[in-house]
Enzyme design. Structure first.
Site, PDB file in Angstrom:
ATOM      1  N   ASP A   9      89.758  57.889   5.862  1.00 40.54           N
ATOM      2  CA  ASP A   9      89.391  56.642   5.168  1.00 40.54           C
ATOM      3  C   ASP A   9      88.098  56.887   4.405  1.00 40.54           C
ATOM      4  OD1 ASP A   9      88.568  53.880   4.567  1.00 40.54           O
ATOM      5  OD2 ASP A   9      90.039  53.294   6.074  1.00 40.54           O
TER       6      ASP A   9
ATOM      7  N   LYS B   2     101.164  46.012   4.153  1.00 38.40           N
ATOM      8  CA  LYS B   2     100.692  44.706   3.659  1.00 38.40           C
ATOM      9  C   LYS B   2     101.710  44.202   2.644  1.00 38.40           C
ATOM     10  CE  LYS B   2      97.377  46.532   5.856  1.00 38.40           C
ATOM     11  NZ  LYS B   2      97.428  46.406   7.297  1.00 38.40           N
TER      12      LYS B   2
ATOM     13  N   ASP C 275      97.486  52.256   8.428  1.00 36.88           N
ATOM     14  CA  ASP C 275      97.183  50.823   8.297  1.00 36.88           C
ATOM     15  C   ASP C 275      96.398  50.615   6.999  1.00 36.88           C
ATOM     16  OD1 ASP C 275      96.989  48.128   9.016  1.00 36.88           O
ATOM     17  OD2 ASP C 275      95.190  48.426  10.237  1.00 36.88           O
TER      18      ASP C 275
ATOM     19  N   GLY D  72      89.536  50.416  14.653  1.00 34.03           N
ATOM     20  CA  GLY D  72      90.260  49.735  15.739  1.00 34.03           C
ATOM     21  C   GLY D  72      91.413  50.581  16.285  1.00 34.03           C
TER      22      GLY D  72
ATOM     23  N   PRO E 114      87.439  50.107  10.176  1.00 32.42           N
ATOM     24  CA  PRO E 114      86.277  50.633  10.908  1.00 32.42           C
ATOM     25  C   PRO E 114      86.623  51.369  12.200  1.00 32.42           C
ATOM     26  CG  PRO E 114      86.514  48.276  11.326  1.00 32.42           C
ATOM     27  CD  PRO E 114      87.568  48.630  10.322  1.00 32.42           C
TER      28      PRO E 114
HETATM   29  C1  LIG Z   1      93.148  46.945   7.440  1.00 32.70           C
HETATM   30  S1  LIG Z   1      91.924  48.157   7.198  1.00 32.70           S
HETATM   31  C2  LIG Z   1      92.306  49.278   8.490  1.00 32.70           C
HETATM   32  C3  LIG Z   1      91.859  48.793   9.820  1.00 32.70           C
HETATM   33  C4  LIG Z   1      91.947  49.871  10.859  1.00 32.70           C
HETATM   34  N1  LIG Z   1      93.306  50.246  11.167  1.00 32.70           N
HETATM   35  C5  LIG Z   1      91.275  49.436  12.128  1.00 32.70           C
HETATM   36  O1  LIG Z   1      91.958  49.336  13.150  1.00 32.70           O
HETATM   37  O2  LIG Z   1      90.063  49.227  12.115  1.00 32.70           O
HETATM   38  C6  LIG Z   1      92.476  48.974   5.787  1.00 32.70           C
HETATM   39  C7  LIG Z   1      91.764  50.253   5.455  1.00 32.70           C
HETATM   40  O3  LIG Z   1      92.497  50.939   4.446  1.00 32.70           O
HETATM   41  C8  LIG Z   1      91.561  51.739   3.790  1.00 32.70           C
HETATM   42  N2  LIG Z   1      92.135  52.306   2.564  1.00 32.70           N
HETATM   43  C9  LIG Z   1      92.495  51.692   1.417  1.00 32.70           C
HETATM   44  N3  LIG Z   1      92.951  52.596   0.547  1.00 32.70           N
HETATM   45  C10 LIG Z   1      92.895  53.808   1.152  1.00 32.70           C
HETATM   46  C11 LIG Z   1      93.218  55.138   0.762  1.00 32.70           C
HETATM   47  N4  LIG Z   1      93.723  55.412  -0.441  1.00 32.70           N
HETATM   48  N5  LIG Z   1      93.046  56.110   1.655  1.00 32.70           N
HETATM   49  C12 LIG Z   1      92.553  55.865   2.885  1.00 32.70           C
HETATM   50  N6  LIG Z   1      92.221  54.628   3.296  1.00 32.70           N
HETATM   51  C13 LIG Z   1      92.386  53.623   2.443  1.00 32.70           C
HETATM   52  C14 LIG Z   1      90.385  50.801   3.543  1.00 32.70           C
HETATM   53  O4  LIG Z   1      89.195  51.534   3.278  1.00 32.70           O
HETATM   54  C15 LIG Z   1      90.355  50.044   4.873  1.00 32.70           C
HETATM   55  O5  LIG Z   1      89.400  50.624   5.730  1.00 32.70           O
END
Ligand SMILES: C[S@@+](CC[C@H](N)C(=O)[O-])C[C@H]1O[C@@H](n2cnc3c(N)ncnc32)[C@H](O)[C@@H]1O
Length: 323
Positions: free
Chosen positions: A213, A278, A249, A197, A195
């Site tokens: 995203d 991850k 991330d 951060g 969202p």
């Molecule tokens: C751990 S969260 C990120 C948190 C973010 N860094 C923050 O500080 O709020 C992981 C994010 O990866 C995104 N995500 C997963 N697969 C993705 C893709 N193929 N392209 C872009 N974003 C992706 C998800 O939608 C999710 O919002």
């Protein structure tokens, strides 16, 4: 895991890690030929490591094993004292003893008050790790060589009130570890930004962010003048111009993320990389080996990988594009 805690052996290195990651730390030290031994929750000892272990929060060569303040032998050179217990259930019960020892230790008048002063003066961090109530491992490491300046490597970052997610603290710790941050007006791409951060911590520094995203950012970030939200998969995105900073991330399969970042490196689309991978699999070290390989093939150098304090089942990676 040993049923009872084992005492560290003087002359060997003592490492602490996130609880339940001892096996991963043990394995990477074994792969380096450092003859590790599991001492108990959060604690592994070994010979000196050739490269800093990913899963260690801090490590130091044990000079003495003490059991009372009177026995403690402190360094003769300038130092800052850190008394800590591992970040485990038992360690939590020892934290008040750590405070008692720190205030009872007979310190020289010129003892350094904080780790930053030790760093500035090329001094030592004297470590007293409470393995249990009566077994305290004592040793020192030069502040500039320490894996972390925080006691026991627990580098807690403050969560700002406006931060949209816990992830912001991971970025703050990563930038602190890297030692540089994006400056005013610098261009950043944030893959897996929602969202927001990380994006929010970047715009606070005055940087401009392309946040990629498929999910939504917070409404404040969606309308922020320094943020452009690309609502798409990072696998389908490329910037029009190369950027200084690439952040990532994404909650996605680590090898595929590494390949994507490798493509960015090969095409020279960014200069500095800060990424969080991850690692939900059991075989974490094998995956890290592959990630390193893919990033090196992708033109990234000075690749550093660590499980930082705010990282859970994940690691932080920093790298610089080869010129
Ligand atoms: C751990 S969260 C990120 C948190 C973010 N860094 C923050 O500080 O709020 C992981 C994010 O990866 C995104 N995500 C997963 N697969 C993705 C893709 N193929 N392209 C872009 N974003 C992706 C998800 O939608 C999710 O919002």
């Amino acid at each position: 895991m040993p049923l009872t805690l084992l005492a560290p052996a003087p002359g060997r290195w003592l490492w602490t890690c996130r609880a339940t990651f001892e096996g991963h730390l043990y394995e990477e030290l074994a792969w380096q030929g450092a003859e590790p031994r599991l001492l108990g929750p959060g604690l592994v000892e070994s010979d000196e490591a050739k490269t800093p272990p990913v899963f260690a929060r801090i490590g130091f060569p044990v000079r003495q094993v003490a059991s009372s303040v009177a026995e403690l032998r402190l360094p003769s050179q300038a130092f800052h004292l850190q008394v800590w217990a591992p970040d485990t259930e038992l360690g939590g019960r020892l934290s008040s003893l750590a405070e008692t020892i720190a205030s009872a230790a007979r310190l020289p008048a010129d003892v350094l008050a904080d780790p930053q002063s030790a760093l500035k003066h090329g001094a030592l961090l004297c470590q007293v790790c409470l393995v249990d109530e009566r077994c305290w491992a004592v040793g020192e490491v030069r502040a500039r060589d320490a894996l972390s300046l925080a006691p026991g490597g627990r580098h807690r970052m403050r969560r700002e009130r406006e931060a949209p997610s816990r992830a912001a603290m991971k970025l703050e710790e990563a930038l602190d570890w890297l030692g540089v941050s994006p400056g005013k007006g610098e261009d950043c791409v944030d893959l897996g930004a929602a969202p927001g951060g990380w994006t929010q911590r970047l715009v606070v520094r005055g940087a401009k962010v392309l946040a990629v995203d498929p999910a939504n950012l917070t409404p404040e970030l969606e309308r922020h003048p320094k943020v452009e939200h690309i609502k798409a998969s990072a696998f389908a995105f490329e910037p029009d111009e190369p950027v200084e900073w690439l952040f990532c991330d994404m909650a996605w399969r680590p090898l595929e993320v590494a390949q994507l970042l490798g493509k960015w490196g090969r095409r020279r689309m960014a200069t500095v990389l800060v990424a969080n991978f991850k690692l939900p699999m059991n075989d974490k070290n094998a995956m890290l080996w592959r990630i390193r390989h893919v990033l090196a093939e992708g033109n990234w150098e000075q690749v550093k990988i660590r499980q930082l304090y705010h990282d859970r089942d994940e690691v932080t990676v920093t790298a610089v594009a080869r010129k």
